[in-house]
Design an enzyme around this catalytic site. Structure first.
Site, PDB file in Angstrom:
ATOM      1  N   GLU A 282       0.837  -1.197   0.000  1.00 43.07           N
ATOM      2  CA  GLU A 282       0.000   0.000   0.000  1.00 43.07           C
ATOM      3  C   GLU A 282       0.876   1.254   0.000  1.00 43.07           C
ATOM      4  O   GLU A 282       0.571   2.241  -0.670  1.00 43.07           O
ATOM      5  CB  GLU A 282      -0.934   0.001   1.216  1.00 43.07           C
ATOM      6  N   TRP A 285       1.986   1.644  -3.536  1.00 39.53           N
ATOM      7  CA  TRP A 285       1.057   2.276  -4.471  1.00 39.53           C
ATOM      8  C   TRP A 285       1.177   3.798  -4.409  1.00 39.53           C
ATOM      9  O   TRP A 285       1.124   4.484  -5.430  1.00 39.53           O
ATOM     10  CB  TRP A 285      -0.380   1.852  -4.189  1.00 39.53           C
ATOM     11  N   TRP A 313     -18.424  10.565 -22.095  1.00 38.99           N
ATOM     12  CA  TRP A 313     -18.932  10.789 -20.743  1.00 38.99           C
ATOM     13  C   TRP A 313     -20.288  11.484 -20.805  1.00 38.99           C
ATOM     14  O   TRP A 313     -20.549  12.279 -21.710  1.00 38.99           O
ATOM     15  CB  TRP A 313     -17.952  11.643 -19.938  1.00 38.99           C
ATOM     16  N   ASN A 348     -10.895   2.357   1.837  1.00 42.26           N
ATOM     17  CA  ASN A 348     -10.353   2.245   0.487  1.00 42.26           C
ATOM     18  C   ASN A 348     -11.177   1.325  -0.412  1.00 42.26           C
ATOM     19  O   ASN A 348     -11.395   1.630  -1.590  1.00 42.26           O
ATOM     20  CB  ASN A 348      -8.905   1.748   0.530  1.00 42.26           C
ATOM     21  N   TRP A 366     -14.478  10.772 -14.656  1.00 37.74           N
ATOM     22  CA  TRP A 366     -13.734  10.522 -13.418  1.00 37.74           C
ATOM     23  C   TRP A 366     -13.196  11.816 -12.810  1.00 37.74           C
ATOM     24  O   TRP A 366     -12.995  11.897 -11.591  1.00 37.74           O
ATOM     25  CB  TRP A 366     -12.574   9.551 -13.673  1.00 37.74           C
ATOM     26  N   TRP A 389      -8.162   7.474  -9.149  1.00 40.98           N
ATOM     27  CA  TRP A 389      -9.374   7.629  -9.944  1.00 40.98           C
ATOM     28  C   TRP A 389      -9.172   7.102 -11.361  1.00 40.98           C
ATOM     29  O   TRP A 389     -10.061   6.451 -11.922  1.00 40.98           O
ATOM     30  CB  TRP A 389      -9.817   9.086  -9.959  1.00 40.98           C
TER      31      TRP A 389
END
Length: 489
Positions: A282, A285, A313, A348, A366, A389
């Site tokens: 984590e 990331w 979109w 998360n 997004w 995202w």
């Protein structure tokens, strides 16, 4: 204690490193032997992408208050100023005969570019800039593939980066700080970082303790109570199984090096290696998000995967508002959005669920979700937020295939099997049997009556049928792929 007319001084510029321990810039400044000016500058202009959202402003207020209190206990002072650092810092240097300016690099490309311009201006004024690294573990420029190109897949990046890590022991907090006295400071309360009329953050203090000591306490609590079951509990929002260190890391109240070395100690004390490595990933990331920005540019507006430049979109302001308010009619989504609004944070796993619902079932860009998160998250990080995202949207690096669309019902049943999480945040349906907690629309009429649920009254009808939303998403992706192909031929 030095006074403001000292013959020469050093300046320490605090940024998103609001701590005294393991602060390389502060430690080096102390070694200069000069009295220090300790300053935090709030730049309210958009030009550097430095502005924080409203929830993060709440955190910033309390973090600065905490840092100021700790400095005051050392008979020191944090000077607060607002404006452009490129103008303010040279002016202070000239006025107080500053010989060296110390700061920690942000690792955010456009901010570091600004700071390099400042460094050149300081050198021209015969002031030495001293820049250090403290917000990441990885040397972002040195982690490359065998062909000397940047990684695009997280697992390969982290496998290489983690093997190359050599993490030194964190620096101790200073016990004395010879600080220049008599400098004027702006009043933190005048910055109006905390909301009022209405105070929508009134519940935040029930969920958070802010500051360096709070960060250390949270880390120790996580290692002592939750790390041993991290792999099993990390995806369960109904269990306190995560570290909740993200806002402390975002504001630099704790450093990644402090977290890493604490995990090393946990390993030596017998905690299972797979659990520790899972949590380290984590941290990895977070490193990967910064790595992507370093090598592939600003991903806050540009799709990493250019196929998504042609994505159709949908503009749907009413659906976006219902998503923001936690009124979608899908309990797992609504629970996450209400947890976000009331606590400034979201688990998360639930972040992935609500994000997938917005961009795939509702077909909303997004970037709209990213912007809302940045205004409502206390841990808002402009780099990590954008990378995350894009990952969910399918447009990012190492993203899951777009056709893998999170079903919020099955996700809820898997990760909140007893409905405790949705019952905590969506109290309108808390009386339903757990088999209907994530799909109240399937409840028999009598069950709804007994639970006091009236669709369209006590709880909204779903915005969209989940199956129809999935089909719409796949159709939109097919359009994007075909358009992208046409443009390439």
């Amino acid at each position: 204690m030095a006074t403001a007319d000292a013959s020469s001084t050093s300046l320490v510029w605090f940024k998103r490193d609001l701590r005294l321990s393991d602060n390389p810039a502060l430690t080096a400044a102390l070694k200069s032997g000069r009295p220090l000016i300790l300053i935090y500058i709030r730049d309210e202009e958009e030009r550097y992408g430095l502005t924080t959202g409203a929830a993060a402003d709440w955190w910033l207020h309390h973090s600065l208050r905490d840092l100021s209190d700790h400095l005051r206990a050392l008979d020191s002072q944090l000077v607060l100023r607002s404006g452009d650092p490129k103008a303010l810092i040279p002016e202070i240097c000239q006025r107080f005969q500053v010989e060296e300016v110390f700061w920690n690099q942000s690792e955010i490309p456009w901010i570091d570019d600004r700071d390099r311009e400042l460094a050149h201006a300081l050198i021209a004024a015969d002031v030495k800039p001293r820049v250090f690294r403290s917000s990441l573990l990885t040397d972002l420029n040195s982690v490359l593939t065998k062909s000397k190109t940047p990684f695009k897949v997280f697992s390969a990046f982290w496998r290489t980066a983690s093997k190359a890590l050599s993490v030194s022991h964190p620096l101790p907090a200073p016990s004395v700080l010879p600080t220049v006295q008599g400098l004027t400071s702006e009043d933190l309360d005048d910055w109006q970082l905390c909301p009022a009329n209405p105070n929508w953050a009134e519940e935040f203090s029930e969920h958070w303790r802010v500051g360096e000591h709070a960060a250390q306490t949270r880390l120790n609590s996580f290692i002592g109570n939750a790390l041993q079951d991290y792999s099993e509990h990390r995806d369960r929002p109904d269990i306190d199984g995560t570290s909740r260190l993200s806002p402390h890391l975002a504001f630099g109240e704790i450093s990644p090096r402090q977290v890493w070395t604490a995990l090393e100690t946990a390993l030596m004390n017998g905690l299972p290696a797979p659990q520790v490595e899972k949590y380290r990933a984590e941290l990895g990331w977070r490193e990967f998000a910064y790595y992507l920005f370093r090598h592939f540019g600003d991903l806050r507006q540009s799709n990493f995967n250019p196929v998504f430049n042609a994505f159709p979109w949908r503009d749907n302001d009413s659906a976006l508002l219902r998503w923001q308010e936690g009124q979608t009619g899908v309990p797992m989504v609504d629970a996450g959005m209400r947890q976000l609004w009331r606590s400034g944070w979201m688990h998360n796993r639930v972040r992935m669920i609500v994000a997938s619902y917005l961009v795939k079932h509702l077909g909303i860009d997004w970037r709209a979700g990213m912007a809302w998160f940045e205004d409502t998250l206390v841990d808002a990080d402009p780099v990590v937020n954008a990378a995350s995202w894009q990952w969910v949207a399918g447009s990012g690096a190492d993203a899951a295939p777009y056709f893998r669309i999170f079903n919020p019902v099955s996700q809820g049943e898997k990760f909140d099997p007893d409905g405790r999480y949705v019952g905590q945040w969506v109290k309108e349906i808390a009386g339903l049997p757990k088999r209907f907690a994530h799909k109240p629309w399937e409840s028999p009429p009598l069950t709804l009556i007994e639970a006091g649920v009236r669709f369209g009254d006590t709880y909204p009808e779903p915005i969209i049928d989940l199956k129809a939303g999935r089909e719409n998403a796949l159709a939109s992706y097919a359009v994007a792929k075909s358009t992208s192909f046409d443009n390439d031929t």
